[in-house]
Motif scaffolding. Structure first.
Motif, PDB file in Angstrom:
ATOM      1  N   HIS A 104       0.840  -1.195   0.000  1.00 44.95           N
ATOM      2  CA  HIS A 104       0.000   0.000   0.000  1.00 44.95           C
ATOM      3  C   HIS A 104       0.876   1.245   0.000  1.00 44.95           C
ATOM      4  O   HIS A 104       1.948   1.281   0.570  1.00 44.95           O
ATOM      5  N   GLY A 105       0.388   2.277  -0.640  1.00 38.46           N
ATOM      6  CA  GLY A 105       1.130   3.530  -0.724  1.00 38.46           C
ATOM      7  C   GLY A 105       0.326   4.527  -1.516  1.00 38.46           C
ATOM      8  O   GLY A 105      -0.839   4.309  -1.827  1.00 38.46           O
ATOM      9  N   GLY A 106       0.925   5.659  -1.825  1.00 42.79           N
ATOM     10  CA  GLY A 106       0.226   6.696  -2.569  1.00 42.79           C
ATOM     11  C   GLY A 106      -0.234   6.194  -3.916  1.00 42.79           C
ATOM     12  O   GLY A 106       0.428   5.396  -4.568  1.00 42.79           O
ATOM     13  N   ALA A 107      -1.391   6.682  -4.348  1.00 43.89           N
ATOM     14  CA  ALA A 107      -1.969   6.228  -5.618  1.00 43.89           C
ATOM     15  C   ALA A 107      -1.349   6.989  -6.776  1.00 43.89           C
ATOM     16  O   ALA A 107      -1.747   8.088  -7.098  1.00 43.89           O
ATOM     17  N   HIS A 108      -0.346   6.404  -7.412  1.00 41.14           N
ATOM     18  CA  HIS A 108       0.299   7.024  -8.561  1.00 41.14           C
ATOM     19  C   HIS A 108       0.075   6.184  -9.811  1.00 41.14           C
ATOM     20  O   HIS A 108       0.771   6.337 -10.789  1.00 41.14           O
ATOM     21  N   THR A 109      -0.872   5.265  -9.770  1.00 40.68           N
ATOM     22  CA  THR A 109      -1.105   4.395 -10.919  1.00 40.68           C
ATOM     23  C   THR A 109      -2.521   4.601 -11.429  1.00 40.68           C
ATOM     24  O   THR A 109      -3.221   5.510 -11.006  1.00 40.68           O
ATOM     25  N   GLU A 110      -2.977   3.740 -12.309  1.00 39.37           N
ATOM     26  CA  GLU A 110      -4.234   3.952 -12.996  1.00 39.37           C
ATOM     27  C   GLU A 110      -5.347   3.025 -12.521  1.00 39.37           C
ATOM     28  O   GLU A 110      -5.096   1.883 -12.170  1.00 39.37           O
ATOM     29  N   ILE A 111      -6.561   3.562 -12.534  1.00 41.72           N
ATOM     30  CA  ILE A 111      -7.758   2.734 -12.493  1.00 41.72           C
ATOM     31  C   ILE A 111      -8.156   2.512 -13.945  1.00 41.72           C
ATOM     32  O   ILE A 111      -8.334   3.462 -14.710  1.00 41.72           O
ATOM     33  N   LEU A 147     -13.940   0.593 -13.841  1.00 38.96           N
ATOM     34  CA  LEU A 147     -14.396   1.842 -13.232  1.00 38.96           C
ATOM     35  C   LEU A 147     -15.830   1.741 -12.730  1.00 38.96           C
ATOM     36  O   LEU A 147     -16.164   2.280 -11.677  1.00 38.96           O
ATOM     37  N   SER A 148     -16.679   1.039 -13.440  1.00 36.66           N
ATOM     38  CA  SER A 148     -18.099   0.991 -13.079  1.00 36.66           C
ATOM     39  C   SER A 148     -18.356   0.261 -11.764  1.00 36.66           C
ATOM     40  O   SER A 148     -19.422   0.424 -11.169  1.00 36.66           O
ATOM     41  N   ILE A 149     -17.381  -0.548 -11.284  1.00 38.56           N
ATOM     42  CA  ILE A 149     -17.609  -1.290 -10.042  1.00 38.56           C
ATOM     43  C   ILE A 149     -16.689  -0.862  -8.903  1.00 38.56           C
ATOM     44  O   ILE A 149     -16.832  -1.343  -7.787  1.00 38.56           O
ATOM     45  N   VAL A 150     -15.747   0.043  -9.158  1.00 44.64           N
ATOM     46  CA  VAL A 150     -14.728   0.329  -8.156  1.00 44.64           C
ATOM     47  C   VAL A 150     -15.227   1.344  -7.124  1.00 44.64           C
ATOM     48  O   VAL A 150     -15.924   2.299  -7.457  1.00 44.64           O
ATOM     49  N   ASP A 151     -14.874   1.093  -5.865  1.00 46.60           N
ATOM     50  CA  ASP A 151     -15.213   2.000  -4.767  1.00 46.60           C
ATOM     51  C   ASP A 151     -13.992   2.691  -4.183  1.00 46.60           C
ATOM     52  O   ASP A 151     -14.115   3.740  -3.545  1.00 46.60           O
ATOM     53  N   GLY A 152     -12.820   2.096  -4.346  1.00 45.99           N
ATOM     54  CA  GLY A 152     -11.626   2.678  -3.744  1.00 45.99           C
ATOM     55  C   GLY A 152     -10.390   1.954  -4.207  1.00 45.99           C
ATOM     56  O   GLY A 152     -10.431   1.071  -5.063  1.00 45.99           O
ATOM     57  N   ASP A 156      -8.915  -4.004  -5.541  1.00 42.66           N
ATOM     58  CA  ASP A 156      -9.095  -5.423  -5.256  1.00 42.66           C
ATOM     59  C   ASP A 156     -10.563  -5.657  -4.939  1.00 42.66           C
ATOM     60  O   ASP A 156     -11.347  -4.720  -4.792  1.00 42.66           O
ATOM     61  N   ARG A 157     -10.940  -6.918  -4.831  1.00 38.13           N
ATOM     62  CA  ARG A 157     -12.361  -7.282  -4.753  1.00 38.13           C
ATOM     63  C   ARG A 157     -13.078  -6.611  -3.592  1.00 38.13           C
ATOM     64  O   ARG A 157     -14.238  -6.213  -3.706  1.00 38.13           O
ATOM     65  N   ALA A 158     -12.390  -6.445  -2.475  1.00 38.02           N
ATOM     66  CA  ALA A 158     -13.012  -5.872  -1.288  1.00 38.02           C
ATOM     67  C   ALA A 158     -13.458  -4.434  -1.503  1.00 38.02           C
ATOM     68  O   ALA A 158     -14.323  -3.942  -0.774  1.00 38.02           O
ATOM     69  N   LYS A 159     -12.879  -3.765  -2.481  1.00 37.35           N
ATOM     70  CA  LYS A 159     -13.228  -2.372  -2.725  1.00 37.35           C
ATOM     71  C   LYS A 159     -13.932  -2.213  -4.066  1.00 37.35           C
ATOM     72  O   LYS A 159     -13.769  -1.207  -4.762  1.00 37.35           O
ATOM     73  N   THR A 160     -14.732  -3.210  -4.410  1.00 37.50           N
ATOM     74  CA  THR A 160     -15.541  -3.151  -5.623  1.00 37.50           C
ATOM     75  C   THR A 160     -16.958  -3.618  -5.308  1.00 37.50           C
ATOM     76  O   THR A 160     -17.247  -4.116  -4.211  1.00 37.50           O
TER      77      THR A 160
END
Length: 818
Positions: A104-111, A147-152, A156-160
């Motif tokens: 885990h770390g800062g979000a510098h990648t893509e959804i 994108l349509s299912i992501v929450d955070g 990973d699955r826990a955040k969708t």
């Protein structure tokens, strides 16, 4: 993509860390690295973290380089590598190669954007011997919802929206196996453990699907569509309304119930062969249709068969897409004809996403709904593409494209993190982070309360997904745009500076950024043709020629300002623009003396002319506008196209384009094109396009009963000629020395007109100008936020000390930066 060797160890056996940046998470990147590393017998590990994918590997340098080359040369289908960085690593690695847990770390990648069903999953879904036969939610690492299912984050699955569905043993085995194409595919599911489709009746009456099919609920929905029913379908990013496109009565009923008077309906076909019965398909169009993005593609409706006029009234194009999900594949499996697949909403409202909301808002339109129990976390509309001048161009950027970032041009690597709010119509917003622009999916028109609520919700979502904390907010300078008012609320807290950017300058900057035009590049001539934008002189602009770079602009030319009689009513009722244009060129007495025999004269005579003349004379609810869009409206009204009213923005212009006689356009003598001259405005001396001679020619052709398609062609050709002439005038003659500019950027919603765009490009390139235009970002207001963002970044990096020091302030970007 760039590869950066920050350190190059020289030992025979080396230990290095390889960083892959870009769209590399949730797309099967780690298992691809794992497979290649195992084949090459390298030791180490691969993991996701906040900056992308990190590979730690030991082995001979030549073998490590081979690993990098394999991945870069053949990345997973949905990935996009932006950069590769190789550094020495001092840690101890394992002898074999493994995929390890995410760091885990800062979000510098893509959804990643949502991706259409891949060929492998499509085969499984239709294979009677496969475990997922007729499963409507089949997916793998190479396709499916994102994108349509992501929450955070991390993704990973826990955040969708898949978090409620526990994997069965078979799915869990696939999910854990790096050699399986479903390794860490977060939406993985099957009949035993995943979401389930269900056909429901919206009027509350009891039924069973066996009444309509012996297979399942999805096939029963197909039978209902074939019988002439309207069915609400829960799609990837929102509900859709589906019906048989060949049944004119059903299409008319859908129009009436949806309150969608004239806007064309999107279509879905089972396969390309069905589309070819109705439309000609060029190579670029086929590639776009079958791409992972699977957008709606506007096609020439010139096939051997024809659909009812109610599908796309007054147009010669049809918007087709192929099935985007396994549910759509199964729904259309027995449909040998197209279906309407339009957004599930009432006209002007946002697409319905919730199940309760669906029953409340769509029950008056559809009798049945094909729904399921996977939540739609984020509304995502269908993207729209049109092939113009030999290449695909996005008209609406949403499903399949957003939120994939756009790399910024040279000079923006150290751009500050910014939030750009976009416009009010076709709204998007844009984040700047790590040298990239993250442009949101199409939001819609913010005048609708529900759309504005969704826009604000998505602002919060993107801030969380990308862990984005802007140092400044950028907005349009229009005082009444809801996006700009919301930006001022950010400023009201006293923590963030606000910059206001002129609308058309933002259009030019968006075109430059999309084309990778360097920050320190010479000013270009931006030709911006659209409906309306707030000008620096507190009037409406819309036909502008700007010498511009990212920092500023000089207004070099314009279209003739004409009063918008009735304000916003002039946008809705084209006849108002026609009357205003004619009265700006001649008196009513002159029009009567020369053209009283025209039906057009009788039509205008019945209007409240005294009131209209008073409004124009006293500038009461009649703001002047140098708008190319309103010129199109006026010309359409002259030909009795949408004269009384247009049911959607740009309808009159779209129908005028569809009316053009292509033979006249290609073969008729250039001298017969309607003439527009280029005098100078009194007072300012600004060159402007004057349509006086054009209107005399138009009225003369009406007297001669010239066919309307011929007149439409002469209008387009004459307008393109005048734009090229203005460009030459502003550039100066090469014989007089170096031109003031050599590059021209075409932008604004009017350049979605295929004929105008292609005519202008042809003429400018013949004059040896380099022409930049839009392809990956809409030329309409859907690209505005990108332009605002790069203007803000350029301004902050170059010229404003207070912004660099983080002091709250409000700045309007006016001319002079060029």
């Amino acid at each position: 993509m760039s590869r950066l060797n920050l350190a190059a160890p020289q030992n025979p056996v080396e230990v290095v860390e390889i960083r892959f940046r870009g769209r590399v998470q949730g797309v099967g990147f780690r298992p691809a690295v794992w497979r290649h590393a195992r084949e090459l017998r390298l030791g180490g590990e691969v993991l996701n973290d906040g900056e992308g994918v990190l590979v730690r590997v030991q082995g001979e340098r030549a073998i490590i380089d081979m690993l990098v080359d394999r991945i870069a040369g053949d990345p997973p289908p949905l990935s996009q590598i932006e950069a590769i960085e190789i550094t020495a690593y001092a840690g101890v690695l394992r002898d074999d190669f493994a995929i390890v847990e995410s760091a885990h770390g800062g979000a510098h990648t893509e959804i990643s954007p949502d991706a259409a069903l891949c060929a492998d999953c499509a085969r499984e879904t239709t294979d009677p011997f496969a475990r997922r036969f007729r499963y409507p939610f089949t997916n793998c690492t190479n396709c499916g919802p994102r994108l349509s299912i992501v929450d955070g984050i991390p993704y990973d699955r826990a955040k969708t929206a898949m978090s409620p569905f526990a994997m069965c043993a078979d799915c869990a085995r696939e999910y854990r196996d790096p050699s399986d194409r479903r390794f860490h595919a977060e939406p993985i599911a099957c009949h035993a453990c995943g979401p389930k489709a269900k056909l429901v009746r919206l009027d509350g009456r009891h039924f069973t699907f066996e009444q309509f099919s012996m297979l399942d609920d999805v096939d029963a929905a197909c039978s209902l569509i074939q019988k002439g029913e309207i069915v609400a379908v829960k799609g990837l990013g929102g509900y859709q309304l589906a019906c048989d496109a060949t049944q004119a009565d059903t299409v008319r009923r859908l129009r009436k119930l949806k309150q969608r008077d004239g806007k064309p309906f999107a279509l879905m076909a089972r396969d390309v062969d069905v589309i070819r019965r109705f439309c000609d398909l060029a190579e670029h169009e086929l590639v776009a249709l079958t791409s992972p993005a699977a957008p709606i593609v506007l096609l020439h409706a010139n096939g051997p068969e024809h659909l009812p006029d109610e599908i796309a009234p007054g147009l010669r194009t049809l918007g087709f897409m192929l099935p985007t999900t396994p549910l759509h594949v199964l729904l259309l499996r027995r449909m040998d004809r197209p279906v309407v697949m339009t957004s599930g909403n009432l006209s002007s409202e946002p697409q319905v996403t919730g199940d309760t909301e669906m029953t409340e808002r769509l029950a008056g339109i559809a009798t049945f709904a094909l729904t399921h129990d996977r939540r739609i976390a984020n509304r995502v509309d269908d993207s729209v593409v049109r092939v113009v001048a030999g290449g695909p161009r996005l008209l609406r950027r949403a499903r399949g494209y957003a939120p994939a970032p756009i790399a910024l041009p040279r000079g923006f690597a150290k751009a500050p993190d910014l939030l750009a709010m976009g416009g009010e119509l076709k709204a998007t917003f844009c984040l700047l982070k790590d040298g990239a622009a993250i442009l949101s999916q199409h939001q819609g028109d913010l005048e609708d309360v529900a759309t504005f609520d969704d826009y604000r919700k998505n602002l919060s979502l993107y801030a969380a997904l990308f862990e984005h904390e802007p140092t400044a907010v950028i907005a349009d300078m229009h005082p009444e745009y809801l996006s700009s008012k919301l930006a001022r609320e950010h400023l009201a807290g006293g923590t963030l500076p606000l910059m206001e950017v002129q609308h058309h300058h933002a259009h030019v900057a968006a075109c430059l950024a999309e084309n990778g035009y360097a920050l320190d590049g010479r000013p270009v001539l931006g030709i911006v043709l659209d409906g309306l934008g707030w000008g620096e002189d507190a009037t409406f602009w819309g036909g502008e020629f700007m010498l511009a770079d990212y920092v500023g602009y000089t207004r070099a030319g314009t279209f003739k300002p004409i009063p918008m009689l009735g304000g916003v009513q002039a946008v809705r009722e084209p006849w108002r623009n026609l009357y205003a244009h004619l009265m700006a060129e001649m008196s009513w007495a002159e029009l009567t003396m020369n053209f009283a025999e025209l039906e057009l004269h009788s039509y205008l005579a019945a209007k409240p002319r005294a009131l209209l003349d008073s409004m124009a004379r006293n500038r009461i609810n009649a703001p002047p506008a140098s708008s190319c869009g309103r010129l199109f409206d006026a010309m359409a009204a002259a030909l009795d196209v949408c004269r009384d009213a247009q049911s959607y923005e740009g309808e009159a212009a779209a129908r005028l384009e569809a009316m053009v006689d292509e033979k006249t356009l290609a073969d008729e003598d250039e001298a017969l094109a309607y003439p527009l001259t280029i005098p100078n405005l009194a007072g300012t001396g600004l060159p402007y396009i004057e349509p006086l001679a054009m209107w005399h020619a138009v009225l003369g052709d009406l007297i001669l009963k010239t066919p309307a398609p011929v007149m439409a062609a002469r209008f387009h050709k004459g307008l393109a000629k005048s734009i090229a002439a203005m460009t030459r005038k502003l550039a100066g003659s090469p014989e007089d020395g170096e031109r003031r500019f050599s590059t021209v950027a075409l932008t604004g919603g009017c350049f979605q007109n295929r004929i105008l765009f292609e005519e202008v490009v042809r003429r400018l390139e013949r004059e040896q100008f380099t022409v930049l235009s839009h392809a990956r970002v809409p030329s309409n207001d859907g690209g505005l936020a990108l332009g605002q963002a790069v203007i803000g970044a350029a301004h902050l990096m170059k010229s404003n000390k207070d912004f660099r020091e983080g002091k709250p302030s409000c700045v309007s970007v006016f001319p002079g930066g060029s």
